[in-house]
Design a protein around this motif. Structure first.
Motif, PDB file in Angstrom:
ATOM      1  N   UNK A   7      23.519  23.616 -15.582  1.00  0.00           N
ATOM      2  CA  UNK A   7      22.667  24.584 -14.891  1.00  0.00           C
ATOM      3  C   UNK A   7      23.350  25.018 -13.600  1.00  0.00           C
ATOM      4  N   UNK A   8      23.519  26.307 -13.440  1.00  0.00           N
ATOM      5  CA  UNK A   8      24.126  26.837 -12.223  1.00  0.00           C
ATOM      6  C   UNK A   8      23.053  26.923 -11.146  1.00  0.00           C
ATOM      7  N   UNK A   9      23.363  26.374  -9.980  1.00  0.00           N
ATOM      8  CA  UNK A   9      22.436  26.393  -8.855  1.00  0.00           C
ATOM      9  C   UNK A   9      23.181  26.877  -7.619  1.00  0.00           C
ATOM     10  N   UNK A  10      22.480  27.594  -6.744  1.00  0.00           N
ATOM     11  CA  UNK A  10      23.117  28.000  -5.483  1.00  0.00           C
ATOM     12  C   UNK A  10      23.465  26.771  -4.634  1.00  0.00           C
ATOM     13  N   UNK A  11      24.562  26.857  -3.917  1.00  0.00           N
ATOM     14  CA  UNK A  11      25.025  25.739  -3.092  1.00  0.00           C
ATOM     15  C   UNK A  11      23.985  25.392  -2.023  1.00  0.00           C
ATOM     16  N   UNK A  13      20.713  25.369  -2.316  1.00  0.00           N
ATOM     17  CA  UNK A  13      19.718  24.481  -2.908  1.00  0.00           C
ATOM     18  C   UNK A  13      20.272  23.075  -3.105  1.00  0.00           C
ATOM     19  N   UNK A  14      21.514  22.993  -3.499  1.00  0.00           N
ATOM     20  CA  UNK A  14      22.146  21.694  -3.706  1.00  0.00           C
ATOM     21  C   UNK A  14      22.257  20.930  -2.387  1.00  0.00           C
ATOM     22  N   UNK A  15      22.644  21.631  -1.306  1.00  0.00           N
ATOM     23  CA  UNK A  15      22.764  20.986   0.001  1.00  0.00           C
ATOM     24  C   UNK A  15      21.403  20.542   0.527  1.00  0.00           C
ATOM     25  N   UNK A  16      20.366  21.358   0.328  1.00  0.00           N
ATOM     26  CA  UNK A  16      19.023  20.972   0.764  1.00  0.00           C
ATOM     27  C   UNK A  16      18.565  19.709   0.047  1.00  0.00           C
ATOM     28  N   UNK A  17      18.828  19.637  -1.241  1.00  0.00           N
ATOM     29  CA  UNK A  17      18.459  18.458  -2.027  1.00  0.00           C
ATOM     30  C   UNK A  17      19.242  17.227  -1.558  1.00  0.00           C
ATOM     31  N   UNK A  18      20.523  17.405  -1.239  1.00  0.00           N
ATOM     32  CA  UNK A  18      21.354  16.316  -0.742  1.00  0.00           C
ATOM     33  C   UNK A  18      20.819  15.781   0.582  1.00  0.00           C
ATOM     34  N   UNK A  19      20.459  16.698   1.500  1.00  0.00           N
ATOM     35  CA  UNK A  19      19.934  16.303   2.808  1.00  0.00           C
ATOM     36  C   UNK A  19      18.621  15.550   2.632  1.00  0.00           C
ATOM     37  N   UNK A  20      17.777  16.026   1.739  1.00  0.00           N
ATOM     38  CA  UNK A  20      16.471  15.395   1.528  1.00  0.00           C
ATOM     39  C   UNK A  20      16.608  14.004   0.910  1.00  0.00           C
ATOM     40  N   UNK A  21      17.455  13.873  -0.100  1.00  0.00           N
ATOM     41  CA  UNK A  21      17.578  12.578  -0.785  1.00  0.00           C
ATOM     42  C   UNK A  21      18.268  11.525   0.083  1.00  0.00           C
ATOM     43  N   UNK A  22      19.098  11.928   1.012  1.00  0.00           N
ATOM     44  CA  UNK A  22      19.816  10.978   1.867  1.00  0.00           C
ATOM     45  C   UNK A  22      19.194  10.828   3.257  1.00  0.00           C
ATOM     46  N   UNK A  23      18.004  11.396   3.461  1.00  0.00           N
ATOM     47  CA  UNK A  23      17.278  11.283   4.736  1.00  0.00           C
ATOM     48  C   UNK A  23      18.140  11.697   5.932  1.00  0.00           C
ATOM     49  N   UNK A  24      18.779  12.837   5.839  1.00  0.00           N
ATOM     50  CA  UNK A  24      19.651  13.324   6.911  1.00  0.00           C
ATOM     51  C   UNK A  24      18.972  14.366   7.793  1.00  0.00           C
TER      52      UNK A  24
END
Length: 98
Positions: A7-11, A13-24
């Motif tokens: 699934x192609x996703x905009x970068x 959205x991917x960065x927002x998900x990364x920040x959320x999952x790692x509590x940054x």
């Protein structure tokens, strides 16, 4: 071997998900608050600013000039509103000038 997600996703959205999952988000808020102060206040105030720290919705700003500290204390509410507008969310509730 792990299956690849095609699934192609905009970068963004991917960065927002990364920040959320790692509590940054808390650390990014602190950095963004420092940058917002520097951008809003300009070089005149930044030359006298020695430290900026965001703790529990309170922005602590250490100034080396007592005259500037007194001058800025008259417009604390306006500065808080400008900072929150620049940040795009109500992050700063109180401003403490030291």
């Amino acid at each position: 071997m792990a299956k690849r997600n095609n699934d192609n996703q905009p970068i963004q959205d991917i960065l927002k998900e990364f920040v959320k999952t790692n509590n940054l988000e808390g650390g990014l808020d602190k950095v963004n608050a420092r940058e917002a102060w520097a951008n809003l206040m300009g070089n005149g105030v930044n030359n006298y600013t020695t430290a900026i720290e965001l703790k529990h919705e309170t922005l602590y700003v250490q100034l080396s000039s007592s005259v500037l500290r007194e001058e800025l204390s008259y417009g604390k509410e306006k500065i808080v509103n400008m900072l929150n507008e620049s940040l795009g969310k109500d992050l700063v509730k109180k401003l403490v000038l030291q």
